[in-house]
Design a protein around this motif. Structure first.
Motif, PDB file in Angstrom:
ATOM      1  N   LYS A   1     -30.264  68.061  73.263  1.00 47.50           N
ATOM      2  CA  LYS A   1     -29.394  67.267  74.113  1.00 47.50           C
ATOM      3  C   LYS A   1     -28.028  67.150  73.450  1.00 47.50           C
ATOM      4  N   ARG A   2     -26.978  67.168  74.257  1.00 46.22           N
ATOM      5  CA  ARG A   2     -25.600  67.156  73.757  1.00 46.22           C
ATOM      6  C   ARG A   2     -25.054  65.723  73.779  1.00 46.22           C
TER       7      ARG A   2
ATOM      8  N   ARG B   1     -25.273  68.866  69.436  1.00 47.55           N
ATOM      9  CA  ARG B   1     -26.527  69.083  70.167  1.00 47.55           C
ATOM     10  C   ARG B   1     -27.636  68.782  69.181  1.00 47.55           C
TER      11      ARG B   1
ATOM     12  N   PRO C   1     -24.672  60.256  75.263  1.00 50.15           N
ATOM     13  CA  PRO C   1     -24.949  61.502  75.979  1.00 50.15           C
ATOM     14  C   PRO C   1     -23.675  62.005  76.648  1.00 50.15           C
ATOM     15  N   GLU C   2     -23.431  63.309  76.540  1.00 46.25           N
ATOM     16  CA  GLU C   2     -22.169  63.869  77.025  1.00 46.25           C
ATOM     17  C   GLU C   2     -21.921  63.568  78.505  1.00 46.25           C
ATOM     18  N   ARG C   3     -22.944  63.651  79.320  1.00 48.79           N
ATOM     19  CA  ARG C   3     -22.743  63.362  80.755  1.00 48.79           C
ATOM     20  C   ARG C   3     -22.288  61.922  80.972  1.00 48.79           C
ATOM     21  N   GLU C   4     -22.889  61.003  80.230  1.00 50.41           N
ATOM     22  CA  GLU C   4     -22.490  59.600  80.340  1.00 50.41           C
ATOM     23  C   GLU C   4     -21.050  59.429  79.850  1.00 50.41           C
ATOM     24  N   TRP C   5     -20.686  60.065  78.753  1.00 47.74           N
ATOM     25  CA  TRP C   5     -19.333  59.993  78.239  1.00 47.74           C
ATOM     26  C   TRP C   5     -18.331  60.505  79.255  1.00 47.74           C
ATOM     27  N   ARG C   6     -18.650  61.635  79.906  1.00 48.86           N
ATOM     28  CA  ARG C   6     -17.752  62.201  80.934  1.00 48.86           C
ATOM     29  C   ARG C   6     -17.613  61.244  82.117  1.00 48.86           C
ATOM     30  N   ARG C   7     -18.696  60.615  82.515  1.00 51.31           N
ATOM     31  CA  ARG C   7     -18.644  59.642  83.633  1.00 51.31           C
ATOM     32  C   ARG C   7     -17.749  58.469  83.276  1.00 51.31           C
ATOM     33  N   ARG C   8     -17.840  57.991  82.071  1.00 52.46           N
ATOM     34  CA  ARG C   8     -17.016  56.858  81.626  1.00 52.46           C
ATOM     35  C   ARG C   8     -15.538  57.202  81.620  1.00 52.46           C
TER      36      ARG C   8
ATOM     37  N   ARG D   1     -13.874  59.238  83.596  1.00 48.67           N
ATOM     38  CA  ARG D   1     -13.267  59.484  84.923  1.00 48.67           C
ATOM     39  C   ARG D   1     -12.491  58.269  85.375  1.00 48.67           C
TER      40      ARG D   1
END
Length: 136
Positions: free
Chosen positions: A2-3, A110, A126-133, A135
């Motif tokens: 996981k990244r 990772r 988690p990278e997806r959570e970081w990207r969501r934050r 935006r």
């Protein structure tokens, strides 16, 4: 794997980077970094590590690029120097597992579940959570 993005806010970035690199060391297949030709005011151990990495690299436009290093002989020098690099990357056999940018201001990793557990004291987002934050 996981990244994650590593939040070092308030932490010693150099210590965090070295901890991460030591944690993933068993999975390392190759690594690379850039090294400025002119030494900034680095600690003696960092300057010595930079020299060891420069010896295998190619200098162009004020930087030495280590090129892809596949030997474990230079790993200790890499671990010492990487937090001071503008760019340093580590790969396992199939993908990048550590990406350091701008003197450890940006750290992306990772991790296997076991490595994640070992680094549990760090703030790993988690990278997806970081990207969501991020935006607007």
């Amino acid at each position: 794997m996981k990244r994650f993005v590593v939040d070092t806010d308030g932490s010693d970035e150099v210590a965090v980077c070295r901890l991460i690199l030591r944690t993933v060391a068993a999975d390392v297949h190759q690594y690379e970094t850039d090294i400025p030709v002119a030494d900034p005011d680095w600690p003696a151990d960092v300057a010595a590590a930079a020299e060891a990495l420069r010896a295998v690299g190619r200098t162009d436009h004020g930087y030495t690029m280590s090129g892809t290093i596949r030997t474990p002989d230079l790993w200790p020098a890499f671990v010492t120097f990487a937090p001071y690099a503008y760019d340093a990357t580590v790969w396992n056999a199939s993908q990048d597992i550590v990406s350091l940018s701008d003197e450890a201001q940006s750290i992306v990793v990772r991790l296997t579940p076991a490595q994640h557990a070992l680094l549990g004291s760090l703030r790993l987002i988690p990278e997806r959570e970081w990207r969501r934050r991020r935006r607007p």
